[in-house]
Design a protein around this motif. Structure first.
Motif, short mmCIF file in Angstrom:
data_model
loop_
_atom_site.label_atom_id
_atom_site.label_comp_id
_atom_site.label_asym_id
_atom_site.label_seq_id
_atom_site.Cartn_x
_atom_site.Cartn_y
_atom_site.Cartn_z
N ASP A 132 11.67 0.14 12.87
CA ASP A 132 12.15 -1.40 12.20
C ASP A 132 13.25 -1.29 11.14
O ASP A 132 13.83 -2.12 10.65
CB ASP A 132 10.69 -1.83 11.41
CG ASP A 132 9.76 -2.13 12.39
OD1 ASP A 132 9.62 -3.23 13.23
OD2 ASP A 132 8.79 -1.38 12.42
N ALA A 133 13.43 0.04 10.91
CA ALA A 133 14.65 0.28 9.46
C ALA A 133 14.77 1.87 9.63
O ALA A 133 14.25 2.53 10.52
CB ALA A 133 13.94 -0.25 8.04
N VAL A 134 15.95 1.93 8.78
CA VAL A 134 16.15 3.26 8.46
C VAL A 134 16.30 3.87 7.09
O VAL A 134 16.60 3.17 6.48
CB VAL A 134 17.74 3.48 9.09
CG1 VAL A 134 18.53 4.92 8.73
CG2 VAL A 134 17.72 3.66 10.53
N ALA A 176 -2.31 2.94 5.81
CA ALA A 176 -0.76 3.23 5.54
C ALA A 176 -0.14 1.78 5.44
O ALA A 176 -0.50 0.94 6.28
CB ALA A 176 -0.07 4.19 6.45
N GLY A 177 0.58 1.50 4.54
CA GLY A 177 1.44 0.35 4.29
C GLY A 177 2.84 0.33 5.02
O GLY A 177 3.35 -0.77 5.09
N GLY A 178 3.37 1.39 5.19
CA GLY A 178 4.51 1.77 6.17
C GLY A 178 4.49 3.28 6.58
O GLY A 178 4.11 4.04 5.96
N VAL A 179 5.15 3.37 7.78
CA VAL A 179 5.45 4.93 8.23
C VAL A 179 6.81 5.50 8.15
O VAL A 179 7.48 4.56 8.97
CB VAL A 179 4.55 4.94 9.61
CG1 VAL A 179 4.70 6.23 10.24
CG2 VAL A 179 3.01 4.40 9.52
N PHE A 180 6.90 6.33 7.48
CA PHE A 180 8.32 6.81 7.35
C PHE A 180 8.50 7.97 8.44
O PHE A 180 8.15 9.17 7.91
CB PHE A 180 8.90 6.98 5.96
CG PHE A 180 8.98 5.59 5.33
CD1 PHE A 180 10.31 5.39 4.87
CD2 PHE A 180 8.02 4.77 5.28
CE1 PHE A 180 10.64 4.25 4.03
CE2 PHE A 180 8.39 3.67 4.44
CZ PHE A 180 9.59 3.40 4.03
N PRO A 222 5.45 -1.43 9.20
CA PRO A 222 6.93 -1.05 9.72
C PRO A 222 7.06 0.31 9.90
O PRO A 222 6.16 1.05 9.31
CB PRO A 222 7.65 -1.78 8.35
CG PRO A 222 6.76 -2.65 7.72
CD PRO A 222 5.19 -2.26 8.02
N VAL A 223 7.88 0.77 10.74
CA VAL A 223 8.02 2.27 11.14
C VAL A 223 9.63 2.29 10.43
O VAL A 223 10.46 1.41 11.16
CB VAL A 223 8.07 2.46 12.42
CG1 VAL A 223 8.33 3.70 12.76
CG2 VAL A 223 6.52 2.55 12.81
N VAL A 224 10.06 3.20 9.67
CA VAL A 224 11.16 3.42 9.39
C VAL A 224 11.50 5.02 9.58
O VAL A 224 10.78 5.93 9.43
CB VAL A 224 11.34 3.29 7.91
CG1 VAL A 224 12.82 3.82 7.46
CG2 VAL A 224 10.75 2.15 7.14
N ALA A 225 12.74 4.94 10.33
CA ALA A 225 13.16 6.41 10.73
C ALA A 225 14.11 6.93 9.86
O ALA A 225 15.03 6.15 9.29
CB ALA A 225 13.77 6.13 12.12
N GLY A 226 14.06 8.29 9.57
CA GLY A 226 15.01 9.00 9.08
C GLY A 226 16.38 9.14 9.58
O GLY A 226 16.46 9.06 10.66
N ALA A 227 17.55 9.14 8.84
CA ALA A 227 18.86 9.51 9.42
C ALA A 227 19.54 9.95 8.18
O ALA A 227 19.36 9.69 7.24
CB ALA A 227 19.54 8.21 9.81
N GLY A 279 0.72 -1.20 0.00
CA GLY A 279 0.01 -0.01 -0.14
C GLY A 279 0.82 1.42 -0.03
O GLY A 279 2.00 1.08 -0.24
N ILE A 280 0.16 2.13 0.53
CA ILE A 280 0.74 3.72 0.44
C ILE A 280 1.87 3.74 1.47
O ILE A 280 1.65 3.49 2.63
CB ILE A 280 -0.13 4.76 0.24
CG1 ILE A 280 -1.20 4.71 -0.77
CG2 ILE A 280 0.26 6.33 0.42
CD1 ILE A 280 -2.28 5.59 -0.92
N LEU A 281 2.94 4.52 1.04
CA LEU A 281 3.99 4.69 2.06
C LEU A 281 3.62 5.96 2.79
O LEU A 281 3.54 7.09 1.99
CB LEU A 281 5.34 4.50 1.57
CG LEU A 281 5.68 3.33 0.83
CD1 LEU A 281 7.09 3.48 0.27
CD2 LEU A 281 5.42 2.10 1.82
N PHE A 282 3.54 6.09 4.11
CA PHE A 282 3.08 7.51 4.76
C PHE A 282 4.41 8.30 5.43
O PHE A 282 5.19 7.48 6.07
CB PHE A 282 2.00 6.97 5.90
CG PHE A 282 1.45 8.03 6.92
CD1 PHE A 282 1.56 9.53 6.27
CD2 PHE A 282 1.07 7.79 8.13
CE1 PHE A 282 1.00 10.39 7.29
CE2 PHE A 282 0.81 8.87 9.01
CZ PHE A 282 0.64 10.12 8.57
N PHE A 283 4.49 9.28 5.02
CA PHE A 283 5.78 10.18 5.64
C PHE A 283 4.94 11.25 6.59
O PHE A 283 4.47 12.33 6.11
CB PHE A 283 6.48 10.76 4.58
CG PHE A 283 7.26 9.87 3.80
CD1 PHE A 283 8.57 9.99 3.97
CD2 PHE A 283 6.73 8.87 3.15
CE1 PHE A 283 9.58 9.25 3.31
CE2 PHE A 283 7.49 7.96 2.44
CZ PHE A 283 8.99 7.88 2.82
#
Length: 301
Positions: free
Chosen positions: A98-100, A37-41, A73-78, A5-9
């Protein structure tokens, strides 16, 4: 780790005192989850990572993880300096991300082997999967993309450059190294306009800035593009294309307009931090009219 699905920022809300408002963030993230949302960034470009302190970045990631509670999944910015990016990656791991999503080293041009070392260093800093964001000062050759993809921690590349010929060559090169065990994302601002083109080069996933303020429109477009519904074309012509025209009036409006849109929908996210600027009242009025058009097209007006 799989995205559907859609990736949510999410946006990073700032209160009247200028501080990060974690309670509004929690409501904003919860709303995105409720809309599929299919993932949260979180704490990425739309979340103004460039304007957050280390403590604010950690708090935003931690609250997002708490609200999502494993639903997606939750992806964090770096990003930024290699030391800052490594510190943010470690903090994201400690917060339960869950990821970066690894953004470029800002304002620093580097040779391809330097980019590889940047990715390698951050990947070694935390035990988290890494998605490399190609944009700005981080543009890969197909050979470098394949070398980076061979790093065990690297699981994806998000493209914000828009060179479809280059992206096709990157996909082909990486597939030789990783097969289908690798994820590609269309990360252009207002990515809906380029979804068909990116799918043509093997990149089906995309991020949606519109999802942060008109999830009803973003969801309807996603469904329409999946099923071949003509509604997708109408939304592109009457909502997304005019939105891009408005966005392109000023640097930073890819974030500023999203925040303005959220405020117009009743979410108190505040304004943007310097050096970004908020749209003018006249531009906000144009945006309000566009929002109404989009909601009407999907039967939510």
């Amino acid at each position: 780790m799989r995205f559907d699905g859609i990736l949510f920022f999410p946006l990073t809300p700032f209160g009247p005192d200028g501080d990060v408002d974690l309670d509004v963030l929690a409501e904003h993230v919860a709303s995105g989850i409720s809309h599929g949302a299919g993932g949260v960034f979180t704490a990425c470009g739309t979340g103004e990572i460039h304007a957050l302190s280390a403590a604010e970045h950690t708090a935003v990631v931690a609250r997002t993880v708490e609200v999502v509670a494993g639903a997606v999944p939750v992806v964090a910015g770096a990003g930024g300096s290699v030391a800052t990016a490594a510190e943010q990656a470690r903090a994201a791991e400690a917060a339960g991300a869950d990821a970066v999503l690894l953004l470029p080293p800002y304002l620093v041009a580097a040779p391809q082997r330097g980019i590889v070392e940047y990715v390698r260093t951050v990947a070694a800093a935390a035990d988290l999967p890494i998605i490399v964001y190609q944009r700005g000062t981080l543009v890969l050759t197909p050979e470098t993309a394949a070398e980076i993809a061979a790093l065990p921690a690297v699981v994806g590349i998000k493209d914000g450059v828009g060179d479809l010929g280059l992206m096709h060559r990157i996909v082909l090169a990486v597939r030789q190294v990783r097969g289908e065990d690798f994820t590609f994302f269309n990360g252009l601002p207002t990515a809906e306009l380029t979804v068909p083109a990116y799918r043509g080069v093997g990149v089906p996933l995309y991020s949606s800035a519109a999802f942060a303020f008109v999830p009803e429109v973003a969801d309807a477009f996603h469904s329409a593009i999946e099923t071949g519904d003509p509604l997708a074309g109408r939304l592109l012509a009457e909502f997304f294309d005019p939105l891009v025209g408005l966005r392109d009036r000023s640097p930073g409006y890819a974030v500023s307009l999203v925040k303005a849109g959220a405020r117009l929908r009743g979410v108190p996210v505040g304004g943007v931090r310097a050096p970004f600027v908020d749209p003018t009242p006249e531009e906000e009025a144009e945006l309000a009219a566009l929002i109404e058009t989009g909601l009407t097209l999907v039967g939510k007006g």
